[in-house]
Design a protein around this motif. Structure first.
Motif, short mmCIF file in Angstrom:
data_model
loop_
_atom_site.label_atom_id
_atom_site.label_comp_id
_atom_site.label_asym_id
_atom_site.label_seq_id
_atom_site.Cartn_x
_atom_site.Cartn_y
_atom_site.Cartn_z
N GLU A 1 119.83 101.47 112.21
CA GLU A 1 121.07 101.86 111.41
C GLU A 1 120.65 101.82 110.52
O GLU A 1 120.37 101.36 110.04
CB GLU A 1 122.39 101.04 112.17
N ILE B 1 121.91 102.01 106.54
CA ILE B 1 122.80 101.41 105.13
C ILE B 1 122.76 101.79 104.00
O ILE B 1 121.09 102.11 103.66
CB ILE B 1 122.49 99.50 105.27
N TYR C 1 116.94 97.57 108.72
CA TYR C 1 117.94 98.51 109.15
C TYR C 1 117.50 99.78 108.45
O TYR C 1 115.90 98.97 107.79
CB TYR C 1 118.86 98.49 108.21
N LYS D 1 125.71 103.84 108.31
CA LYS D 1 126.85 102.99 109.04
C LYS D 1 127.80 102.36 108.46
O LYS D 1 128.69 101.51 108.68
CB LYS D 1 126.28 102.65 109.99
N TYR D 2 126.48 101.11 107.58
CA TYR D 2 127.23 100.04 106.70
C TYR D 2 127.14 99.95 105.36
O TYR D 2 125.49 100.79 104.77
CB TYR D 2 126.62 99.00 107.57
N PRO E 1 132.09 104.85 107.27
CA PRO E 1 131.30 104.16 106.75
C PRO E 1 131.94 102.46 107.47
O PRO E 1 132.94 102.34 107.10
CB PRO E 1 130.69 103.70 105.38
N GLN E 2 131.46 101.11 107.90
CA GLN E 2 132.38 100.26 107.58
C GLN E 2 131.59 98.98 106.94
O GLN E 2 130.15 98.91 106.20
CB GLN E 2 131.30 99.52 109.17
N LEU F 1 129.62 95.83 104.91
CA LEU F 1 128.92 94.69 106.19
C LEU F 1 129.43 93.61 105.28
O LEU F 1 128.89 93.15 104.27
CB LEU F 1 127.35 94.82 106.11
#
Ligand code: TRP
Length: 364
Positions: A9, A11, A40, A183-184, A217-218, A220
């Protein structure tokens, strides 16, 4: 042939080049970068354009030096430029291009309401007007007007801080993140409003141009240690309470002597309160045998002088390793080549995205 390399994933994270790193930066952000690089696909960068958005006239001359220093500091604590894609934001022009594209759909009203806009403005004024209380007060009035009025107030908007680049800070940050399909985003809670704006811009862009080119995006939330400064406030350059990542031994000793301790503990055998004591906070980070302190101090079995002496030895051991590694890197590392290599990799990915986005917007 079957491709069994598992895709990791993605970052994305950036840090503004504000000068040499201090221990607050290290324990707050950088240590996480070092950990994440193994798990990542990481895109880390020096946000030098972001550094220009506040007080361009004061800082522009030093951003380049700060950037090179930051790269050395990061490598000294174990960031491996081969494991991650590491670059300077202003080397990858797609960031500026996407910022421009996003600015066509970014609601000014929302940017003016962004809470970190107000906070950062205050921090900037506090630094600029250090010791000039009347000026600070005046600035506070401007900040309040700016934040309250959401743009309607002509006087507030005449402030020399109300520049387009600063207002657009979150838009540039959004571009940084979504260019790489992150993603993060590992961030502290203070940056959460910015990430919310990013997510909102993704939704708007995709909706307006009927596309799926960008993904949301999330955040983290990695474990971060709250590192107090010498005076017990948050460690920050603007409070003049920092310990540098490579602090020299003499100055480290002096600073530890200056550290705020429990004011109720006057003599060595007075019972102390480890919570709220800066020396204890650092023992927690650097002393594997910390639990001993937690029992001895409240029992009146150790004095602050002893605690400080032991801490000095522990921290010096750790810091001297970093100092040595950095000195070595200063001689051997080719910073320009590292940044050029990182920019090449980042640009390769970003250029695909910017093309898709331009297409979606109807430009191509
Ligand atoms: N705003 C971040 C900070 O001040 C720095 C930053 C810029 C950033 N672009 C980013 C962080 C993208 C994460 C992702 O700390």
């Amino acid at each position: 042939m079957e491709n069994n390399i598992q895709k990791k994933e993605i970052i994305v994270s950036g840090a503004r080049p504000t000068g040499r790193l201090h221990l607050g930066n290290y324990w707050g952000t950088i240590r996480n970068w070092v950990e994440l690089q193994d798990k990542y696909d990481c895109y880390f960068f020096v946000a030098d354009w972001h550094a220009l958005t506040t007080g361009a006239e004061d800082k522009s001359a030093k951003i380049g030096d700060n950037t090179r220093n930051m790269v050395l500091d990061l490598m000294a604590v174990g960031l491996d430029m081969k494991k991650c894609v590491f670059f300077r934001q202003s080397d990858v022009k797609a960031h500026a291009e996407l910022f421009l594209l996003l600015s066509m759909i970014a609601p000014v009203n929302q940017l003016l309401r962004n809470p970190t806009f107000k906070d950062q403005l205050r921090e900037f004024y506090n630094q600029k007007f250090k010791g000039q209380e009347d000026k600070k007060k005046e600035a506070e009035g401007v900040i309040k007007q700016l934040a309250d009025s959401c743009g309607g107030d002509a006087q507030a908007l005449q402030s020399d801080m109300a520049v387009l680049g600063f207002l657009g800070y979150p838009v540039l940050m959004a571009a940084d993140i979504i260019l790489y399909d992150a993603k993060y985003v590992p961030i502290g809670r203070d940056q959460l409003p910015h990430l919310e704006i990013t997510r909102e811009l993704v939704r708007r862009f995709n909706k307006i141009f009927r596309t799926k080119v960008f993904s949301e995006p999330q955040p983290l939330f990695t474990k971060t240690a709250i590192v107090p400064g010498l005076d017990g406030r948050k460690m920050s350059k603007s409070y003049d309470n920092t310990i540098s990542l490579c602090e020299e031994p003499k100055s480290l000793e002096k600073k530890i002597k200056r550290m705020f301790t429990d004011p109720a503990k006057l003599k060595a055998d007075d019972p102390g309160h480890p919570e709220g004591c800066v020396v204890c906070a650092f023992h927690r980070l650097y002393n594997p045998d910390f639990s001993r302190i937690e029992t001895e101090c409240p029992a009146g079995k150790r004095g602050c002088g002893q605690c400080k002496k032991e801490l000095t030895i522990l921290m010096e051991a750790e810091i001297s390793r970093i100092r040595t590694r950095r000195a070595e890197l200063e001689k051997t590392a080719d910073i320009d080549a590292i940044l050029a290599e990182g920019a090449k990799k980042a640009a390769a990915k970003a250029s695909v995205k910017i093309r898709e986005a331009s297409k979606a917007a109807g430009l191509l």
